[in-house]
Design an enzyme around this catalytic site. Structure first.
Site, short mmCIF file in Angstrom:
data_model
loop_
_atom_site.label_atom_id
_atom_site.label_comp_id
_atom_site.label_asym_id
_atom_site.label_seq_id
_atom_site.Cartn_x
_atom_site.Cartn_y
_atom_site.Cartn_z
N SER A 64 0.79 -1.24 0.00
CA SER A 64 0.00 0.00 0.00
C SER A 64 0.82 1.28 0.00
O SER A 64 0.26 2.36 -0.16
CB SER A 64 -0.94 0.01 1.20
OG SER A 64 -1.95 -0.93 0.99
N LYS A 67 0.39 3.47 -2.91
CA LYS A 67 -0.78 4.35 -3.03
C LYS A 67 -0.42 5.84 -2.94
O LYS A 67 -1.15 6.69 -3.41
CB LYS A 67 -1.81 3.96 -1.96
CG LYS A 67 -2.35 2.54 -2.19
CD LYS A 67 -3.20 2.01 -1.03
CE LYS A 67 -3.63 0.57 -1.33
NZ LYS A 67 -4.35 -0.05 -0.21
N TYR A 191 -4.06 -2.41 -10.11
CA TYR A 191 -3.92 -2.22 -8.65
C TYR A 191 -3.04 -3.32 -8.02
O TYR A 191 -2.09 -3.02 -7.29
CB TYR A 191 -5.32 -2.20 -8.01
CG TYR A 191 -5.29 -2.24 -6.51
CD1 TYR A 191 -5.01 -1.09 -5.76
CD2 TYR A 191 -5.53 -3.43 -5.81
CE1 TYR A 191 -4.97 -1.14 -4.38
CE2 TYR A 191 -5.49 -3.48 -4.43
CZ TYR A 191 -5.21 -2.34 -3.71
OH TYR A 191 -5.14 -2.39 -2.35
N TYR A 243 -4.50 3.68 8.13
CA TYR A 243 -5.86 3.13 8.35
C TYR A 243 -6.37 3.53 9.72
O TYR A 243 -6.18 4.68 10.12
CB TYR A 243 -5.86 1.59 8.14
CG TYR A 243 -5.07 1.20 6.92
CD1 TYR A 243 -5.55 1.56 5.66
CD2 TYR A 243 -3.86 0.54 6.99
CE1 TYR A 243 -4.83 1.24 4.52
CE2 TYR A 243 -3.13 0.22 5.86
CZ TYR A 243 -3.62 0.58 4.63
OH TYR A 243 -2.91 0.27 3.52
N VAL A 261 1.26 -3.60 3.83
CA VAL A 261 1.10 -4.88 4.53
C VAL A 261 2.36 -5.75 4.37
O VAL A 261 2.51 -6.76 5.07
CB VAL A 261 -0.22 -5.53 4.03
CG1 VAL A 261 -0.03 -6.26 2.73
CG2 VAL A 261 -0.86 -6.39 5.08
N1 GLN Z 1 -2.38 -5.50 -1.86
C1 GLN Z 1 -2.92 -5.36 -0.51
C2 GLN Z 1 -4.41 -5.51 -0.59
O1 GLN Z 1 -4.99 -4.97 -1.48
C3 GLN Z 1 -2.52 -4.03 0.03
C4 GLN Z 1 -3.04 -3.78 1.42
C5 GLN Z 1 -2.06 -3.10 2.33
O2 GLN Z 1 -0.86 -2.99 2.06
N2 GLN Z 1 -2.55 -2.70 3.46
O3 GLN Z 1 -5.01 -6.16 0.25
#
Ligand code: GLN
Length: 309
Positions: A64, A67, A191, A243, A261
């Protein structure tokens, strides 16, 4: 040795000794296989000096953290029109939550939860083939990090695609409200692949430099975004980058930051430094457990919190 080199070395030593490291993401085997003992830290200061320690040159799945960069690209393409498709308020919900989408008519709370990032990816994709959009994102990362070797981990992307039922649900749900323009499988494909970009702490900290320096790389002088846009991206990182752990991160670290993650965090000390940390074990909110502890120690010792020392 500079004070920064010393502090970075100290923190890496301290983190090596930690026994409570959180839990490595296990939803796909590629991430579950990563060594929970890994720890990397890289800090690039305003002059371009890099202080690095531990596994700072080992590539990991940025997930993420990508992003931040897709938001930057989508703002470049759509400008403020982007905010018709995605909000900019903290969600207070897990990264893959679906509940708010129904109440808010398919408009995701912010660009850093999964739904919001999928909407942002859709904006980048419009007018392009998925391959072209992905190439644009990857080239952007390579240029920012000044390293053409940065690549996508295809095995991670393929696993995400095979098991990403929740993300598919989010995307289909948004599509039903007309928030996504492109075929859902195209948007999701881009994505999953940009989440699967692999980078080291050193590469990531280098890529984030424009956010620490009013939108430009202070070494090359190259302007990436306007100072105003850099400030706003930092604001969204501070309020939404972790988050439902964003408040705790602001409280303890006091910097704009974005977690993934895969266990990475990109943090920005405005005017001072771009920082990347990696420790694969996660806390309950899905953010790097030791990564946060290391950043808290770093900002405290360097006096870098945006809220004062
Ligand atoms: N690729 C992961 C997902 O879409 C990214 C989530 C994350 O890094 N928190 O679940």
């Amino acid at each position: 040795m500079s004070q920064l080199d010393e502090v970075v070395g100290e923190i890496a030593d301290e983190m090596r000794r930690h026994t409570d490291r959180g839990d490595v993401a296990s939803y796909i085997p590629e991430l579950a296989r990563v060594d929970p003992g890994a720890f990397g830290l890289a800090v690039v200061d305003a002059e371009g000096n890099v202080a690095a320690a531990g596994d700072a040159d080992v590539p990991f799945s940025i997930q993420s953290i990508s992003k931040v960069f897709t938001l930057t690209l989508a703002l470049g393409k759509a400008g403020d029109r982007l905010w018709r498709r995605v909000g900019r308020e903290p969600s207070g919900s897990p990264f893959n939550s679906i509940v708010q989408l129904e109440r808010e008519k398919g408009i995701p709370r912010n660009p850093f939860i999964n739904a919001g990032a999928i909407a942002v990816t859709d904006v980048i994709l419009s007018g392009h083939q998925p391959r072209e959009a992905l190439g644009e994102i990857l080239r952007f990362m390579q240029a920012l990090a000044d390293d053409p070797a940065i690549a996508i981990d295809r095995a991670v992307a393929a696993s995400e695609q095979r098991t990403g039922f929740r993300n598919a649900a989010l995307a289909n749900y948004m599509k039903s409200f007309g928030v996504l323009e492109n075929p859902v499988e195209f948007t999701l494909g881009v994505y999953f692949h940009h989440c699967a970009i692999a980078m080291s702490c050193r590469q990531l900290a280098t890529a984030g430099r424009f956010l620490a320096h009013l939108g430009r790389n202070p070494t090359t002088g190259m302007s990436i975004v306007s100072p105003e846009r850099a400030r706003r991206i930092n604001a969204i990182m501070l309020t939404c980058g972790h988050y439902d752990g964003s408040g705790e991160f602001a409280y303890r670290v006091g910097l704009p930051g974005k977690s993934g993650v895969g266990g990475g965090i990109l943090a920005i000390a405005p005017g001072k430094a771009s920082i990347a940390v990696w420790s694969p074990g996660l806390d309950a909110a899905g953010n790097s457990h030791l990564g946060r502890i290391a950043l808290e120690a770093l900002t405290k010792r360097m006096g870098w919190s945006v809220f004062g020392t």
